[in-house]
Design an enzyme around this catalytic site. Structure first.
Site, short mmCIF file in Angstrom:
data_model
loop_
_atom_site.label_atom_id
_atom_site.label_comp_id
_atom_site.label_asym_id
_atom_site.label_seq_id
_atom_site.Cartn_x
_atom_site.Cartn_y
_atom_site.Cartn_z
CG HIS A 175 21.63 -56.66 -44.77
ND1 HIS A 175 21.34 -57.93 -45.22
CD2 HIS A 175 20.66 -56.35 -43.87
CE1 HIS A 175 20.23 -58.37 -44.61
NE2 HIS A 175 19.82 -57.42 -43.79
NE ARG A 177 27.34 -57.99 -42.18
CZ ARG A 177 27.31 -58.65 -41.04
NH1 ARG A 177 28.00 -58.20 -40.00
NH2 ARG A 177 26.63 -59.76 -40.91
NE ARG A 229 21.82 -58.42 -40.69
CZ ARG A 229 21.66 -59.39 -41.57
NH1 ARG A 229 22.68 -59.80 -42.29
NH2 ARG A 229 20.48 -59.95 -41.77
CG ASN A 244 15.85 -58.26 -46.21
OD1 ASN A 244 14.96 -57.78 -46.92
ND2 ASN A 244 16.40 -59.45 -46.46
CG HIS A 297 20.67 -58.87 -49.80
ND1 HIS A 297 20.49 -58.60 -48.47
CD2 HIS A 297 19.51 -58.48 -50.40
CE1 HIS A 297 19.31 -58.06 -48.26
NE2 HIS A 297 18.68 -57.99 -49.42
CE1 TYR A 299 30.21 -65.54 -47.60
CE2 TYR A 299 30.02 -63.48 -46.40
CZ TYR A 299 30.36 -64.82 -46.43
OH TYR A 299 30.84 -65.43 -45.29
CD GLU A 372 22.27 -63.11 -49.84
OE1 GLU A 372 23.41 -62.59 -49.76
OE2 GLU A 372 21.40 -63.00 -48.96
#
Length: 410
Positions: A175, A177, A229, A244, A297, A299, A372
């Site tokens: 992703h 961002r 994204r 994803n 990844h 968050y 994450e």
């Protein structure tokens, strides 16, 4: 000097997407029913859910464009969903991040910094230099090309290439961002290659690391739209696919969208994206040697493992959970935040077509994890000044993966 810095920021802002007036709402749902109501507007235009939609007692962050804020506020009030405004003007946060990025000391050619988020060409130059400086440890391989023609360059780190040791495969930045993810992969690379104190992590395990899975999107998020994204493929009325959601294991099922304009667009078909095909092909090519798949990844502070397409637990849930908890303990001992450990569906939400599900379900990599990483700064990533602390703490957890694979397979 300060004048030229300000001038650079003004010029950059002039052609980048503006987030002026965008607000970050922090929602506090008090029931599963309220979360289900939010899911019905998850793919609405001009509303961008940054947090995972799950009733867990944790707040849910949503970025809302100015023209939609009145309607969104009305919806929340009508449904009795409590909220506050976490960021009143997101453009201010983006500008602060841009200023910190531009004011960070420039890296020498072929080096990287952990006081800023490195651009794709800097990352590539760094890997090229490592290959030149450490030929006995490092080998580079281009495993594919993106829609816009960028190389997907992977670094192979091995103390003895002829030994055919078990491999840990790592990728980051699916992703665009989520800038902290490539930073974490880069810190892992740096510690494995440049820090002799970590040579023991190479004795029985090889590491194959793809630091930027989605180079096109990553660059676009730096130059044009900070919160982009997806990939940058042409998809009719809109651009990009959520890579994803693009892997061909239970593709198109729960937690995906068939709308090309959605941030969770699954693509017109499984593996429609050159990026996901490249990773697929490499994992299949080395499937007999890859013993752990790890994808970064941000968050949310989660250590996740399959499955994402169902709430059913994998047959080796005990092993996956135990190892995940060991990784979490190491991160916390290093000063990091506590991570929630569990299957993607059961601790977050259902999302089919993920890379970790495919790695385990098709490629046969039994140990597959998504980490994450923490939030901060703009929402997705900590401020540049905080990068080093986060990546250093998480590295202590990653070492536990290496030790486990070395003891189990070597």
């Amino acid at each position: 000097m300060r004048f030229f810095l300000i001038l650079s920021i003004v010029v950059a802002a002039a052609w980048a997407k503006s987030y002026d007036g965008y607000k970050l709402y922090r929602l506090h749902p008090t029931s599963k029913d309220q979360v289900e109501l939010l899911k019905k507007i998850e793919n609405a235009d001009k509303i961008d859910f940054w947090s995972h939609l799950r009733f867990s007692g944790q707040p849910i962050d949503v970025m809302v464009e100015p023209t939609t804020q009145d309607a969104f506020t009305w919806f929340l009030n009508m449904q009795g969903i409590k909220y506050d405004i976490a960021i009143d003007n997101i453009e201010r946060i983006v500008e602060e991040e841009r200023m910190q990025q531009m004011s960070a000391p420039r890296s020498a050619s072929g080096s990287i910094s952990f006081s800023k988020f490195n651009r794709f060409d800097e990352i590539t130059a760094y890997m090229n230099k490592l290959a030149a400086d450490y030929p006995n440890l490092v080998q580079l391989e281009t495993i594919g090309h993106t829609t816009e023609g960028r190389e997907m360059k992977m670094i192979q780190i091995s103390s003895n290439r002829g030994a055919r040791k078990p491999i840990i495969f790592v990728d980051a930045g699916i992703h665009a961002r989520e800038w902290l993810a490539p930073a974490q992969a880069l810190y892992l690379i740096k510690e494995l290659v440049e820090n002799e104190a970590n040579r023991h992590l190479l004795e029985k395990v090889d590491w194959h690391i793809l630091p930027v899975f989605n180079p096109d999107g990553y660059e676009y998020s730096h130059t044009t739209a900070r919160f982009w994204r997806k990939t940058r493929s042409n998809q009719g009325p809109c651009k990009g696919t959520d890579a994803n959601r693009n892997f061909g294991y239970h593709w198109g099922e729960v937690g995906t969208s068939d709308s090309p304009c959605s941030d969770i667009f699954r693509g017109p078909s499984a593996f429609s994206e050159p990026e996901s095909r490249a990773v697929r092909d490499y994992l299949l090519y080395r499937r007999n040697d890859i013993k752990l798949y790890l994808t970064f990844h941000s968050y949310g502070n989660y250590i996740l493992y399959p499955w994402g397409f169902t709430s059913a637990l994998p047959h080796d849930d005990n092993e996956l959970r135990s190892l995940g908890e060991k990784v979490n303990r190491a991160i916390v001992a290093a000063g990091g935040r506590t991570y929630t450990v569990g299957t993607s569906t059961n601790v977050l939400y259902g999302a089919a077509g993920g890379s970790d599900d495919w790695a385990k379900g098709v490629a046969g990599v039994e140990l597959a994890y998504t980490i994450e990483l923490p939030a901060g700064g703009s929402g997705f990533d900590p401020a540049p000044s905080q990068i080093f602390g986060h990546v250093q703490q998480t590295f202590e957890g990653i070492k536990e993966f290496g030790k486990y694979i070395a003891s189990k397979f070597a």
